[in-house]
Structure formats: structure tokens, C-alpha cells
Motif scaffolding. Structure first.
Motif: not given
Length: 149
Positions: A70-75, A77, A79, A83, A121, A140
Motif C-alpha cells: 500500500l505504501d508503494e502504491l501511494k509512493a 501516486g 490513491k 485499502e 477515487a 498496480y
């Protein structure tokens, strides 16, 4: 005709079973989501009224590997609309990989989920372009393959 229907049914059942059971040897990536209520962190058995129990956080219990994903997805870009949906997309990617599906088959399998996630989103905003959806699907798949599978 009856033989053809049985064969087609068998193919569908075997395909579905292989996708549902094909998991990484390291464990089921969605395990915290499939545990009995009594085993999920902070969960209390619910009465039929479905009212939240006092003291239950209502948060999704995730593993450190899922958290890193999840952190890598946010990094990158991305959103996600939730979750849970992001983890579901990642799980589908991993199931496709474990079933030895080629890149195109995995992409076709998760693209409708990614499209739905990107649209959700961005609700209330301008609709995403096909290029934005394609980029999100690529991200993804790459991130799930690298950090979740």
C-alpha cells in the motif's frame, strides 16, 4: 452436446479453483481478510443487529507485506479508493502470477477492477482518461508483483 457442456463446466471449475487456490508458498496474502472474526485484531463477535461493539476499531488488519504494498502504491501516486480494493487488486495479480498467466492475461483480469478503483477515487472530479487507467493498471501490476506476490 451434453459432453461439450460437461467439458466446458469442468474447464470453468478448474480455472476458478486454480485462481482461488494459487497462492505464494510464503502464505496467503489475503489471510487477515479471511480469518474468522475471533482471530482478526480487535474484532469482537457481532450480534445480528450488526452494531459495532464498543472498543472495536473497525480497521482492516493487514500484514507488514501488505502495508509495504500500500505504501508503494501511494509512493507511485496511486490513491486507491479503499485499502481493501487495493489489496484485492494486488491479490488478483498474485493469483494470476501463481497460475502462470502471461502479462496480458493478468492485465485483462485486473483492468476492470483498476478502472473501477480509479473512477471511485476520482468521484466528483473529471473522469479519468484511458491513459490514466492504463498507467494505474501498469503500476498496480508492477507493485503487486514486486512487493506482494
Amino acid at each position: 452436446m451434453q459432453h461439450t457442456v460437461r467439458s466446458a463446466t469442468l474447464v470453468v471449475v478448474v480455472s476458478a479453483a486454480s485462481l482461488l487456490t494459487a497462492c505464494d508458498a510464503g502464505g496467503d496474502i489475503m489471510a487477515p481478510l479471511a480469518l474468522p472474526t475471533s482471530q482478526v485484531r480487535g474484532a469482537q463477535p457481532q450480534a445480528a443487529s450488526a452494531q459495532p461493539q464498543p472498543g472495536s476499531s473497525g480497521e482492516l488488519a493487514i500484514t507488514s507485506q501488505q502495508h509495504a504494498y500500500l505504501d508503494e502504491l501511494k509512493a507511485a501516486g496511486i490513491k486507491p479508493s479503499s485499502e481493501l480494493l487495493a489489496l484485492s487488486i494486488g491479490s488478483y495479480v498474485c493469483q494470476g502470477r501463481a497460475a502462470k498467466q502471461d502479462d496480458q492475461a493478468v492485465r485483462e483480469f485486473v483492468l476492470p477492477l483498476v478502472r473501477s478503483d480509479v473512477r471511485a477515487a476520482r468521484s466528483g472530479q473529471e473522469s479519468p482518461t484511458p491513459g490514466e487507467i492504463d498507467t494505474a493498471a501498469t503500476d498496480y501490476i508492477r507493485i503487486a508483483t514486486d512487493h506482494l506476490c
